[in-house]
Each structure stands twice: as C-alpha cells, then as structure tokens.
Design a protein around this motif. Structure first.
Motif, mmCIF file in Angstrom:
data_model
loop_
_atom_site.group_PDB
_atom_site.id
_atom_site.type_symbol
_atom_site.label_atom_id
_atom_site.label_comp_id
_atom_site.label_asym_id
_atom_site.label_seq_id
_atom_site.Cartn_x
_atom_site.Cartn_y
_atom_site.Cartn_z
ATOM 1 N N LEU A 1 0.721 -1.172 -0.026
ATOM 2 C CA LEU A 1 -0.021 0.037 0.006
ATOM 3 C C LEU A 1 1.002 1.090 0.007
ATOM 4 C CD1 LEU A 1 -2.767 1.324 0.112
ATOM 5 C CD2 LEU A 1 -2.880 1.068 2.591
ATOM 6 N N ALA A 2 2.052 1.211 0.750
ATOM 7 C CA ALA A 2 2.742 2.266 0.873
ATOM 8 C C ALA A 2 3.572 2.636 -0.589
ATOM 9 C CB ALA A 2 3.934 2.146 1.738
ATOM 10 N N ASN A 3 3.630 1.428 -1.203
ATOM 11 C CA ASN A 3 4.318 1.582 -2.594
ATOM 12 C C ASN A 3 3.325 2.159 -3.778
ATOM 13 O OD1 ASN A 3 7.141 0.751 -1.910
ATOM 14 N ND2 ASN A 3 6.482 -1.256 -2.575
ATOM 15 N N LYS A 4 2.055 1.782 -3.490
ATOM 16 C CA LYS A 4 0.973 2.300 -4.450
ATOM 17 C C LYS A 4 0.677 3.818 -4.149
ATOM 18 C CE LYS A 4 -2.815 2.485 -7.006
ATOM 19 N NZ LYS A 4 -2.408 2.721 -8.415
ATOM 20 N N ILE A 5 0.723 4.264 -2.866
ATOM 21 C CA ILE A 5 0.429 5.438 -2.645
ATOM 22 C C ILE A 5 1.676 6.544 -3.068
ATOM 23 C CG2 ILE A 5 0.566 7.437 -0.594
ATOM 24 C CD1 ILE A 5 -1.214 5.209 1.054
ATOM 25 N N SER A 6 2.893 5.861 -2.940
ATOM 26 C CA SER A 6 3.949 6.656 -3.348
ATOM 27 C C SER A 6 4.188 6.791 -4.835
ATOM 28 C CB SER A 6 5.268 6.107 -2.466
ATOM 29 O OG SER A 6 6.378 6.822 -3.148
ATOM 30 N N MET A 7 3.783 5.500 -5.484
ATOM 31 C CA MET A 7 3.970 5.453 -6.847
ATOM 32 C C MET A 7 2.927 6.426 -7.445
ATOM 33 S SD MET A 7 6.422 3.448 -7.917
ATOM 34 C CE MET A 7 5.909 3.065 -9.542
ATOM 35 N N ASP A 8 1.837 6.774 -6.933
ATOM 36 C CA ASP A 8 0.774 7.413 -7.685
ATOM 37 C C ASP A 8 0.979 8.788 -7.659
ATOM 38 O OD1 ASP A 8 -1.090 5.328 -8.128
ATOM 39 O OD2 ASP A 8 -2.355 5.592 -6.501
ATOM 40 N N ALA B 1 -4.332 -2.856 -2.509
ATOM 41 C CA ALA B 1 -3.161 -2.157 -2.913
ATOM 42 C C ALA B 1 -2.360 -2.855 -3.929
ATOM 43 C CB ALA B 1 -2.163 -2.221 -1.478
ATOM 44 N N LEU B 2 -2.657 -4.137 -4.017
ATOM 45 C CA LEU B 2 -1.850 -4.624 -5.394
ATOM 46 C C LEU B 2 -2.632 -4.461 -6.587
ATOM 47 C CD1 LEU B 2 0.093 -7.099 -5.878
ATOM 48 C CD2 LEU B 2 -1.660 -8.606 -5.821
ATOM 49 N N THR B 3 -3.909 -4.554 -6.729
ATOM 50 C CA THR B 3 -4.301 -4.000 -8.083
ATOM 51 C C THR B 3 -4.572 -2.487 -8.202
ATOM 52 O OG1 THR B 3 -6.599 -4.283 -7.355
ATOM 53 C CG2 THR B 3 -5.450 -6.246 -8.140
ATOM 54 N N GLY B 4 -4.831 -1.826 -7.068
ATOM 55 C CA GLY B 4 -5.115 -0.394 -6.859
ATOM 56 C C GLY B 4 -6.694 -0.243 -6.788
#
Lengths: 207, 118
Positions: free
Chosen positions: A35-42, A189-192
C-alpha cells in the motif's frame, strides 16, 4: 497525552501544520508496504520499499517524505511512514520454511524484534494512522486491538484499511463488525482497486 | 506433555508498577506457564509488554500469545478512580509462551485457547 494536546492546540492557534506524518500500521504481511508503494508511486513515481511473502520483510521504518496528495478538494503534504509489522512473537524457524538458512533466519528474527519495538515507539509520533488488515484473516486479534487501543489513547485519527480485496475469500465486513467505532476503507493495494477512495478518506480525516 | 496454568489474582499485580507487572508476567511465561490474570491490561500496557517481549526473544523463547477481555462497563473516569483507590476493574488477560499456544480465538466476551507443544 496532555502535552501532545497542548502542542496541537498551539499549532492550531498560532500556525498551520504543513506536513502530516501518516503511519501505516498493522500485523506482518497485511500489505502495508504494498500500500505504501502504491501511494508513493501514484504521487511521486517512486516506491517506498521491497515486498516479500516472507513475514517481517520491513524491519525498519521506511519513509517517503513530502508526498503531495490532492484529494477531496484538498492538497495534503504527507510524510509516509511504512512501519514494521507488529507481532507478539518472532520465530526464526518460520523463516526457514521459506528457504532461509538458519543463520539468515536468526538474523532476520533479530532485526524483526527491533523493528517491532521501533514501530511501537513511533506510535506517539504519527499524526494519522492507516491500520492495514488482511481482509482474508480474522481481524479480531490482540495485535490489532492493541494497535488501535494505543492510537485511540493518543487521540490519533485512525482509518482502517481492509486490504487484499482482490482475493476471493476477502471479507471486509468482518473488520467492520470487529471495530464498528472506526471507518473502514476497502482496497486492493496490489491492483489499486478503490485506492482513490482511500485518498478521499485521508483528506477527510487526516490532521 | 503437561501444561501448567497459573491463575493470578488482580491483588498480586495491583501493587506493582507497570514495568514490574510486565517483568512478573514475562518471568512466568518464560518458565512455560500459561497465565490467567484476573485483570485486563490497558492498550498502553499491552504495547509495553510487546516491547519487553521483543527485547527478551532469545534461545527457545520466541515470544508470547496474549488475549484480553476488557470490562467495558468500567471505562473512563470511573475505571481510573477504582484503580486509583486500589480496586479491581475486572476483565481478564490470558498470556502464554507462543511455542505452547497453538491457537487463540478471541471473541468480544470469550477467549478460547488451544495449547500444546508445537
């Protein structure tokens, strides 16, 4: 925490707090780093940390500073803090089941215990917390209760994240039933999937 | 295999400071005892217990399993007042070494525990 409240009052009256420290808490393997990666990537295009199926992959607090999130008509600047998973036990033999040597497993366990302590010490320093749970598992565990109880005692806003919605046996309603006093956001978090709704909730509740 | 369960009155812990209470509990758990304490721990005490447990994981001690039942009727000022006067606030805490507790199932008003060497 009277001092924290007093400090918060001074901040409210005499100045505006610019950066929100957003902590991601939860047990190991709940998907905090995903989830942290998803937020940061976004919002920055860069990940925060490495993800692994072996528990306790995150053994130090991982930070991504000054993430600018635009949601709910607001602009939030956040320091994202991906915490090590909190557990009441760390057994190196469990890590060996994933193919680690005894030495590597023991070293991982040693680092994991320090990570748990670090995550607990950070509880009083975050401004808002996402408590991430794997919605395929029983949420009514002592670790989840202890994390939420600590945040409540410190008056820290909490958003419960029912993660792993992409899995067939996900049951986010079990999290709602276990913690009816808190707001629950369902995501993968995996698929967004539904992560945009999480941003809206962060904009609404973060302080 | 025999399992030792120790039932501890809240009076045993009431005169101890938080750190002493945690030390008392961990000393017994590390001797492979399952404790049933006639008192619930606060969330802050539980997190201190987890911290202390993590710092003591070594050799054959891999940590604990813990589950508490709170007495919801005694939250807030009344709860604190009773504690300040030396009374008990009810509730229950079950703690044991993780190696001996196979499964803990917690419900709002009950705890079921399956124990045995893993």
């Amino acid at each position: 925490m009277p001092l924290r409240r007093l400090f918060g009052w001074f901040k409210t009256v005499f100045g505006k707090k610019n950066i929100i420290k957003l902590g991601l808490y939860g047990p190991p393997n709940a998907g905090k780093t995903t989830l942290a990666n998803k937020i940061s990537m976004d919002w920055t295009g860069e990940p925060v940390g490495k993800v692994s199926e072996i528990p306790h992959e995150t053994r130090e607090v991982q930070k991504k500073e000054r993430i600018v999130v635009r949601a709910g008509g607001k602009k939030l600047i956040m320091n994202l803090l991906d915490m090590p998973g909190i557990a009441t036990k760390v057994d190196f033999e469990e890590f060996m089941e994933y193919g680690l040597t005894k030495e590597a497993a023991q070293q991982r366990a040693k680092e994991a215990t320090k990570g748990v302590i670090e995550a607990i010490k950070w509880l009083e320093h975050v401004d808002t917390a996402l408590v991430v749970m794997d919605s395929t598992r029983d949420p009514y565990t002592q670790v989840n209760i202890t994390i939420i109880g600590n945040l409540e005692a410190r008056d820290i806003p909490i958003i419960l994240v029912a993660n792993k919605l992409d899995l067939a046996d996900a049951n986010p309603d079990a999290i709602r039933d276990a913690f009816p006093q808190h707001h629950v956001v369902e995501v993968s978090a995996l698929t967004g999937k539904l992560v945009d709704e999480l941003y809206e909730e962060i904009a609404k509740y973060a302080k | 295999m025999s399992i030792e369960i120790e039932f501890i009155s809240s009076e045993v812990l009431s005169n101890r400071k938080s750190d002493e209470k945690i030390e008392y509990i961990l000393d017994r758990v590390k001797k492979n005892k399952i404790l049933v304490v006639e008192e619930s721990m606060s969330a802050l005490e539980e997190s201190k217990l987890i911290e202390a447990t993590m710092s003591q994981i070594k050799g054959k001690f891999f940590g604990i399993e813990i589950s508490t039942l709170k007495n919801k009727g005694l939250e807030g000022i009344r709860h604190r007042l009773i504690r300040a006067l030396g009374g008990t606030t009810g509730g229950l805490t079950v703690i044991g070494p993780s190696k001996m507790i196979r499964k803990v199932k917690k419900q709002p008003q009950s705890i079921s525990l399956l124990a045995g060497e893993q």
